[in-house]
Write a protein that holds these residues in place. Structure first.
Motif, PDB file in Angstrom:
ATOM      1  N   GLU A   1       0.744  -1.223   0.054  1.00  0.00           N
ATOM      2  CA  GLU A   1      -0.283   0.135   0.195  1.00  0.00           C
ATOM      3  C   GLU A   1       0.850   1.350   0.066  1.00  0.00           C
ATOM      4  O   GLU A   1       2.210   1.142   0.306  1.00  0.00           O
ATOM      5  CB  GLU A   1      -0.823   0.081   1.098  1.00  0.00           C
ATOM      6  N   VAL A   2       0.054   2.298  -0.212  1.00  0.00           N
ATOM      7  CA  VAL A   2       1.032   3.686  -0.201  1.00  0.00           C
ATOM      8  C   VAL A   2       0.345   4.566   0.782  1.00  0.00           C
ATOM      9  O   VAL A   2      -1.011   4.720   0.501  1.00  0.00           O
ATOM     10  CB  VAL A   2       1.249   4.388  -1.793  1.00  0.00           C
ATOM     11  N   VAL A   3       0.919   4.960   1.550  1.00  0.00           N
ATOM     12  CA  VAL A   3       0.070   5.975   2.566  1.00  0.00           C
ATOM     13  C   VAL A   3       0.525   7.319   2.408  1.00  0.00           C
ATOM     14  O   VAL A   3       1.656   7.727   2.520  1.00  0.00           O
ATOM     15  CB  VAL A   3       0.794   5.429   4.209  1.00  0.00           C
ATOM     16  N   PHE A   4      -0.253   8.168   2.207  1.00  0.00           N
ATOM     17  CA  PHE A   4      -0.203   9.726   1.865  1.00  0.00           C
ATOM     18  C   PHE A   4      -0.238  10.295   3.312  1.00  0.00           C
ATOM     19  O   PHE A   4      -1.078   9.973   4.149  1.00  0.00           O
ATOM     20  CB  PHE A   4      -1.325  10.277   0.947  1.00  0.00           C
ATOM     21  N   VAL A   5       0.712  11.149   3.497  1.00  0.00           N
ATOM     22  CA  VAL A   5       0.797  12.018   4.547  1.00  0.00           C
ATOM     23  C   VAL A   5       0.926  13.454   4.551  1.00  0.00           C
ATOM     24  O   VAL A   5       2.077  13.936   4.392  1.00  0.00           O
ATOM     25  CB  VAL A   5       2.241  11.366   5.531  1.00  0.00           C
ATOM     26  N   PRO A   6      -0.403  13.982   4.672  1.00  0.00           N
ATOM     27  CA  PRO A   6      -0.285  15.551   4.426  1.00  0.00           C
ATOM     28  C   PRO A   6       0.620  16.073   5.518  1.00  0.00           C
ATOM     29  O   PRO A   6       0.511  15.715   6.705  1.00  0.00           O
ATOM     30  CB  PRO A   6      -1.397  15.850   4.411  1.00  0.00           C
TER      31      PRO A   6
ATOM     32  N   ARG B   1      -6.239  20.184   3.390  1.00  0.00           N
ATOM     33  CA  ARG B   1      -5.439  19.394   2.570  1.00  0.00           C
ATOM     34  C   ARG B   1      -5.562  18.071   3.099  1.00  0.00           C
ATOM     35  O   ARG B   1      -5.635  17.155   1.912  1.00  0.00           O
ATOM     36  CB  ARG B   1      -4.080  19.632   3.156  1.00  0.00           C
ATOM     37  N   PHE B   2      -6.135  17.579   4.179  1.00  0.00           N
ATOM     38  CA  PHE B   2      -6.423  16.114   4.421  1.00  0.00           C
ATOM     39  C   PHE B   2      -7.392  15.771   3.676  1.00  0.00           C
ATOM     40  O   PHE B   2      -7.638  14.684   2.925  1.00  0.00           O
ATOM     41  CB  PHE B   2      -6.484  15.987   5.992  1.00  0.00           C
ATOM     42  N   LEU B   3      -8.463  16.289   3.599  1.00  0.00           N
ATOM     43  CA  LEU B   3      -9.924  15.978   2.984  1.00  0.00           C
ATOM     44  C   LEU B   3      -9.538  15.791   1.691  1.00  0.00           C
ATOM     45  O   LEU B   3     -10.160  14.662   0.914  1.00  0.00           O
ATOM     46  CB  LEU B   3     -11.072  17.202   3.490  1.00  0.00           C
ATOM     47  N   MET B   4      -8.999  16.893   1.010  1.00  0.00           N
ATOM     48  CA  MET B   4      -8.557  16.854  -0.388  1.00  0.00           C
ATOM     49  C   MET B   4      -7.937  15.331  -0.903  1.00  0.00           C
ATOM     50  O   MET B   4      -8.125  14.795  -1.771  1.00  0.00           O
ATOM     51  CB  MET B   4      -8.012  17.903  -1.053  1.00  0.00           C
TER      52      MET B   4
END
Ligand code: ATP
Ligand code: MG
Length: 222
Positions: free
Chosen positions: A36-41, A59-62
Motif C-alpha cells: 500500500e501507499v500511505v499519503f501523509v499530508p 489538505r487532508f480532506l482533499m
C-alpha cells in the motif's frame, strides 16, 4: 531485518493534491510491489514557511477525496495531529513502529524533493530506516544519486532508486495560481478535489459567487 512485505510513504503538503502525486505513487507501488501507499499530508511544513499553507483539514480532506478510488492508497493524519514542525524522520519512525519492523518502508518523492534531502532533519537516519524512490518530474533535472551520496554517504544506489513516471507537468503552485486567475483546473486534479476547491473558495477562487455564497460560506472559507 525486513521480510518480503513493504509499504510506500508519500509525504507532501498536498496544497492541493494533483494527478502528478497520484501517478508517481501508483508507479512506485507497482514497480516495487508495495502492499500500500500511505499519503501523509504535512501539518506544519518546515520547508514552506514562506507562504501561508492552507488549513490542514482542507489538505487532508482533499487527499482523502483523491485517493478513495485506489484500494491500495491510504491517508494518515499523523503529521496533521502532531504539534510542532513535521519532520519526515519522525513520521517514518512512527509508521515503522505501527506496521511492525518486518515491513520494509519506501519513501516516495519527486526528483526535486529528493535532491533537497540533505536539508532535511537527520537525512542519514532516514536512509537507515527506509529506501527512497525518486520519481522523474518534468521541469526538474533527474535525481543525481552520485551528487546526493557526496553529501550523505548512506544515499547509495541500493537505498535510493529512481523511477520514470508518465510526465505530468503539474504542480500545486500552478494549480493555486490558476484558481486565483479563474483558469480551469479540470483534468489536473480529481474531480472531487476540484469541486472541494471551488466549493470552499480555496486559493482565492471566486467561483462560489452567485451560487448562494453568503456569510455562512465565508465561515467555512478557512
Ligand atoms: P508546490 O508547488 O506547492 O511545492 P508540489 O506540486 O511540488 O507543490 P508537494 O506537496 O510539494 O507538491 O509535493 C509532494 C511530493 O510530490 C514531492 O516529493 C514532489 O517532488 C512530488 N511531486 C509533486 N508533483 C509531482 C509531479 N508532477 N510528478 C512527480 N512528482 C511530483
Ligand atoms: Mg513542492
Amino acid at each position: 531485518m525486513h521480510g518480503s512485505r513493504a509499504i510506500g510513504i508519500m509525504g507532501g503538503t498536498f496544497d492541493p493534491i494533483h494527478y502528478g502525486h497520484l501517478v508517481a505513487a501508483e508507479a512506485a507501488r507497482t514497480c516495487f510491489g508495495l502492499s500500500e501507499v500511505v499519503f501523509v499530508p504535512s501539518g506544519n511544513p518546515p520547508h514552506k514557511q514562506d507562504r501561508q499553507v492552507t488549513a490542514p483539514e482542507h489538505r487532508f480532506l482533499m487527499t482523502v477525496l483523491a485517493t478513495t478510488t485506489n484500494p491500495y492508497f491510504r491517508v494518515s493524519r499523523l503529521e496533521i495531529d502532531r504539534p510542532g514542525p513535521s519532520y519526515t524522520v519522525d513520521t517514518i519512525e512512527t509508521l515503522q513502529a505501527r506496521v511492525g519492523h518486518d515491513v520494509g518502508i519506501y519513501f516516495i518523492t519527486g526528483a526535486d524533493a529528493v535532491m533537497e534531502l540533505m536539508t532535511w532533519n537527520r537525512p542519514e537516519a532516514i536512509l537507515r530506516m527506509c529506501e527512497l524512490i525518486a520519481a522523474t518530474r518534468p521541469g526538474y533535472p533527474p535525481a543525481d544519486i552520485r551528487r546526493l551520496r557526496k553529501a550523505i554517504p548512506e544515499a547509495d544506489a541500493k537505498r535510493v532508486h529512481t523511477i520514470e513516471v508518465p510526465a505530468l507537468a503539474i504542480s500545486s503552485s500552478d494549480i493555486r495560481a490558476r484558481v486565483a486567475q479563474g483558469k480551469p483546473i479540470k483534468y489536473l486534479v480529481p474531480e472531487t478535489v476540484e469541486h472541494h476547491i471551488l466549493k470552499s473558495g480555496l486559493y482565492g477562487g471566486d467561483l462560489t459567487a452567485g451560487a448562494g455564497a453568503g456569510p455562512l460560506s465565508e465561515f467555512w472559507r478557512r
